[in-house]
Design a protein around this motif. Sequence first.
Motif, PDB file in Angstrom:
ATOM      1  N   LYS A   1      15.863  14.308  -4.712  1.00 43.38           N
ATOM      2  CA  LYS A   1      16.305  13.622  -3.490  1.00 43.38           C
ATOM      3  C   LYS A   1      17.821  13.726  -3.317  1.00 43.38           C
ATOM      4  O   LYS A   1      18.586  13.190  -4.127  1.00 43.38           O
ATOM      5  CB  LYS A   1      15.863  12.158  -3.516  1.00 43.38           C
TER       6      LYS A   1
ATOM      7  N   LEU B   1       6.248   5.632   9.088  1.00 44.74           N
ATOM      8  CA  LEU B   1       6.391   5.494   7.630  1.00 44.74           C
ATOM      9  C   LEU B   1       5.805   6.720   6.934  1.00 44.74           C
ATOM     10  O   LEU B   1       6.416   7.299   6.029  1.00 44.74           O
ATOM     11  CB  LEU B   1       5.578   4.264   7.254  1.00 44.74           C
ATOM     12  N   SER B   2       4.628   7.105   7.380  1.00 41.05           N
ATOM     13  CA  SER B   2       3.946   8.245   6.756  1.00 41.05           C
ATOM     14  C   SER B   2       4.697   9.540   7.069  1.00 41.05           C
ATOM     15  O   SER B   2       4.850  10.402   6.198  1.00 41.05           O
ATOM     16  CB  SER B   2       2.497   8.334   7.250  1.00 41.05           C
TER      17      SER B   2
ATOM     18  N   GLU C   1       7.686   9.674   4.806  1.00 42.73           N
ATOM     19  CA  GLU C   1       7.340  10.083   3.434  1.00 42.73           C
ATOM     20  C   GLU C   1       7.148  11.602   3.369  1.00 42.73           C
ATOM     21  O   GLU C   1       7.598  12.259   2.428  1.00 42.73           O
ATOM     22  CB  GLU C   1       6.084   9.339   2.978  1.00 42.73           C
TER      23      GLU C   1
ATOM     24  N   LYS D   1      13.444   0.592 -12.670  1.00 44.06           N
ATOM     25  CA  LYS D   1      12.951   1.980 -12.653  1.00 44.06           C
ATOM     26  C   LYS D   1      14.066   2.833 -13.256  1.00 44.06           C
ATOM     27  O   LYS D   1      15.198   2.334 -13.397  1.00 44.06           O
ATOM     28  CB  LYS D   1      12.595   2.412 -11.224  1.00 44.06           C
TER      29      LYS D   1
ATOM     30  N   GLN E   1      18.139   1.093   2.757  1.00 49.86           N
ATOM     31  CA  GLN E   1      17.859   2.361   2.064  1.00 49.86           C
ATOM     32  C   GLN E   1      19.132   2.977   1.500  1.00 49.86           C
ATOM     33  O   GLN E   1      19.133   3.505   0.394  1.00 49.86           O
ATOM     34  CB  GLN E   1      17.139   3.340   2.993  1.00 49.86           C
TER      35      GLN E   1
ATOM     36  N   HIS F   1       1.059   4.340  -2.886  1.00 47.72           N
ATOM     37  CA  HIS F   1       0.953   5.775  -2.600  1.00 47.72           C
ATOM     38  C   HIS F   1       2.240   6.510  -2.975  1.00 47.72           C
ATOM     39  O   HIS F   1       2.205   7.611  -3.520  1.00 47.72           O
ATOM     40  CB  HIS F   1       0.627   6.000  -1.119  1.00 47.72           C
TER      41      HIS F   1
ATOM     42  N   ASP G   1       5.584  10.284  -6.058  1.00 42.85           N
ATOM     43  CA  ASP G   1       6.802  10.475  -6.855  1.00 42.85           C
ATOM     44  C   ASP G   1       6.527  10.578  -8.355  1.00 42.85           C
ATOM     45  O   ASP G   1       7.478  10.681  -9.145  1.00 42.85           O
ATOM     46  CB  ASP G   1       7.775   9.302  -6.624  1.00 42.85           C
TER      47      ASP G   1
ATOM     48  N   ASP H   1      10.481  13.144   3.436  1.00 46.66           N
ATOM     49  CA  ASP H   1      11.130  12.951   2.136  1.00 46.66           C
ATOM     50  C   ASP H   1      10.623  14.000   1.146  1.00 46.66           C
ATOM     51  O   ASP H   1      11.403  14.630   0.422  1.00 46.66           O
ATOM     52  CB  ASP H   1      10.820  11.530   1.633  1.00 46.66           C
TER      53      ASP H   1
ATOM     54  N   ASP I   1       4.356   5.823  -5.321  1.00 51.07           N
ATOM     55  CA  ASP I   1       4.486   6.020  -6.773  1.00 51.07           C
ATOM     56  C   ASP I   1       3.606   7.172  -7.257  1.00 51.07           C
ATOM     57  O   ASP I   1       3.953   7.856  -8.225  1.00 51.07           O
ATOM     58  CB  ASP I   1       4.167   4.710  -7.517  1.00 51.07           C
TER      59      ASP I   1
ATOM     60  N   ALA J   1       0.845  -1.209   0.000  1.00 52.92           N
ATOM     61  CA  ALA J   1       0.000   0.000   0.000  1.00 52.92           C
ATOM     62  C   ALA J   1       0.876   1.254   0.000  1.00 52.92           C
ATOM     63  O   ALA J   1       0.620   2.213  -0.738  1.00 52.92           O
ATOM     64  CB  ALA J   1      -0.912  -0.005   1.227  1.00 52.92           C
ATOM     65  N   SER J   2       1.933   1.218   0.814  1.00 51.07           N
ATOM     66  CA  SER J   2       2.787   2.410   0.916  1.00 51.07           C
ATOM     67  C   SER J   2       3.490   2.687  -0.417  1.00 51.07           C
ATOM     68  O   SER J   2       3.681   3.836  -0.798  1.00 51.07           O
ATOM     69  CB  SER J   2       3.788   2.276   2.072  1.00 51.07           C
TER      70      SER J   2
ATOM     71  N   ASP K   1      19.977   1.093  -1.557  1.00 56.48           N
ATOM     72  CA  ASP K   1      19.045   1.521  -2.608  1.00 56.48           C
ATOM     73  C   ASP K   1      19.498   2.851  -3.228  1.00 56.48           C
ATOM     74  O   ASP K   1      19.452   3.020  -4.447  1.00 56.48           O
ATOM     75  CB  ASP K   1      17.668   1.708  -1.951  1.00 56.48           C
TER      76      ASP K   1
ATOM     77  N   TYR L   1      -4.193  -1.390   2.703  1.00 61.30           N
ATOM     78  CA  TYR L   1      -3.814  -0.884   4.017  1.00 61.30           C
ATOM     79  C   TYR L   1      -4.896  -1.184   5.059  1.00 61.30           C
ATOM     80  O   TYR L   1      -4.622  -1.726   6.137  1.00 61.30           O
ATOM     81  CB  TYR L   1      -3.588   0.618   3.856  1.00 61.30           C
TER      82      TYR L   1
HETATM   83  C1  FPP Z   1       9.709   4.347  -1.093  1.00 63.12           C
HETATM   84  O1  FPP Z   1      10.681   5.333  -1.077  1.00 63.12           O
HETATM   85  C2  FPP Z   1       8.661   4.659  -0.059  1.00 63.12           C
HETATM   86  C3  FPP Z   1       8.510   4.087   1.154  1.00 63.12           C
HETATM   87  C4  FPP Z   1       9.408   2.994   1.601  1.00 63.12           C
HETATM   88  C5  FPP Z   1       7.453   4.505   2.146  1.00 63.12           C
HETATM   89  C6  FPP Z   1       6.241   5.179   1.562  1.00 63.12           C
HETATM   90  C7  FPP Z   1       5.271   5.565   2.646  1.00 63.12           C
HETATM   91  C8  FPP Z   1       4.089   6.205   2.455  1.00 63.12           C
HETATM   92  C9  FPP Z   1       3.603   6.617   1.102  1.00 63.12           C
HETATM   93  C10 FPP Z   1       3.233   6.544   3.632  1.00 63.12           C
HETATM   94  C11 FPP Z   1       2.475   5.360   4.201  1.00 63.12           C
HETATM   95  C12 FPP Z   1       1.283   4.980   3.431  1.00 63.12           C
HETATM   96  C13 FPP Z   1       0.503   3.882   3.694  1.00 63.12           C
HETATM   97  C14 FPP Z   1      -0.677   3.603   2.852  1.00 63.12           C
HETATM   98  C15 FPP Z   1       0.796   2.924   4.768  1.00 63.12           C
HETATM   99  P1  FPP Z   1      11.475   5.800  -2.375  1.00 63.12           P
HETATM  100  O2  FPP Z   1      10.582   6.665  -3.186  1.00 63.12           O
HETATM  101  O3  FPP Z   1      12.752   6.395  -1.920  1.00 63.12           O
HETATM  102  O4  FPP Z   1      11.830   4.442  -3.097  1.00 63.12           O
HETATM  103  P2  FPP Z   1      11.459   3.937  -4.559  1.00 63.12           P
HETATM  104  O5  FPP Z   1      12.598   4.364  -5.405  1.00 63.12           O
HETATM  105  O6  FPP Z   1      11.368   2.440  -4.401  1.00 63.12           O
HETATM  106  O7  FPP Z   1      10.179   4.556  -4.963  1.00 63.12           O
END
Ligand code: FPP
Length: 298
Positions: free
Chosen positions: A214, A124-125, A128, A204, A187, A66, A71, A131, A68, A62-63, A190, A99
């Motif tokens: 970022k 987590l939220s 984000e 990606k 992370q 959201h 971003d 971020d 994507d 779910a996270s 990554d 979720y």
């Molecule tokens: C990826 O980061 C994002 C996360 C690990 C966390 C995202 C959290 C939320 C959107 C808030 C919580 C929401 C819910 C529904 C529980 P990134 O963009 O650095 O990595 P990527 O390159 O894989 O996209």
Amino acid sequence: MLESVEKTMGEIVASLGDARVCALYESVPSGKRLRAKLILRIAGAHPDAVKLAAIVELIHAASLLHDDVIDDALTRRGVDSVNACFGNKTAIMLGDILYSKGFFELCALPSAVAQTISNAVALLSLGELQDVELSQAFHTDKTAYDQMIYNKTASLIEASAKAAAQLVGKPWEPFATYGRNLGLAFQVVDDILDITQDSQTLGKPALNDFAEGKTTLPYLYMYEALNAQDKAVLLSLFGVVLSPDQAVWIQEKMRTTGALARAIDHAKSLGKEALEAIAKTGVEGLDKVVIQMIEREF
Ligand code: FPP
Ligand code: MG
């Protein structure tokens, strides 16, 4: 046992009784299931281990749905993202369904486990949000970066290991320390792979983090090491879709300044801390997770 996790995730989604949601869920690629693997390794013998692993993976999925949207990401794990295929509204609602169905199931688990996971989702939220805010402009705030990656990524990995230990009544502190350091290392790795790997390997676009605004750890280290002229060049590339020459410039400077090597060392030392934390727990296979993750192709 990972197959049982996949099956349980599907069943939880199907219990909503909506064929369209099931079809949309099928279009979400499954990923590495790192959090599920940790839970199964720590609590595999417990009858609720598969359920807990399925809940955490639904929340994680779910996270990402959201994320994507936030971003504007068009690909995820090598395929078109749900927002790219079906639009932002559908991606957000599918995320909300995964979720909330996950949370419904979480309510039936012991309250300590439920609190550990739900607390991590709030973090987590928050991560984000941090971020998004940090991505408004180039920054040099390593503390803010550390806090953000703890909240955004490490908190749910830490909570997975901690909740699994709580489920089986093991002292949870070493597992939480392990999960936190593994999550931070994850992370940072990554963020390194974004610079060193091509888009096909990543699933990606490559060198996308800086274009997305970022300022990840390798960029923080690189900026620190550049002379004034090169600092200005780097700043001019912030938030920009790079030409091939500009991409080569960044990759070369990442190497010649030692920024990349320094970030790799940092990831390795976090991995070492994770390994030290669980050395005496006697749980098998947790070390392999760290080693495989750190030794992904840099
Ligand atoms: C990826 O980061 C994002 C996360 C690990 C966390 C995202 C959290 C939320 C959107 C808030 C919580 C929401 C819910 C529904 C529980 P990134 O963009 O650095 O990595 P990527 O390159 O894989 O996209
Ligand atoms: Mg993202």
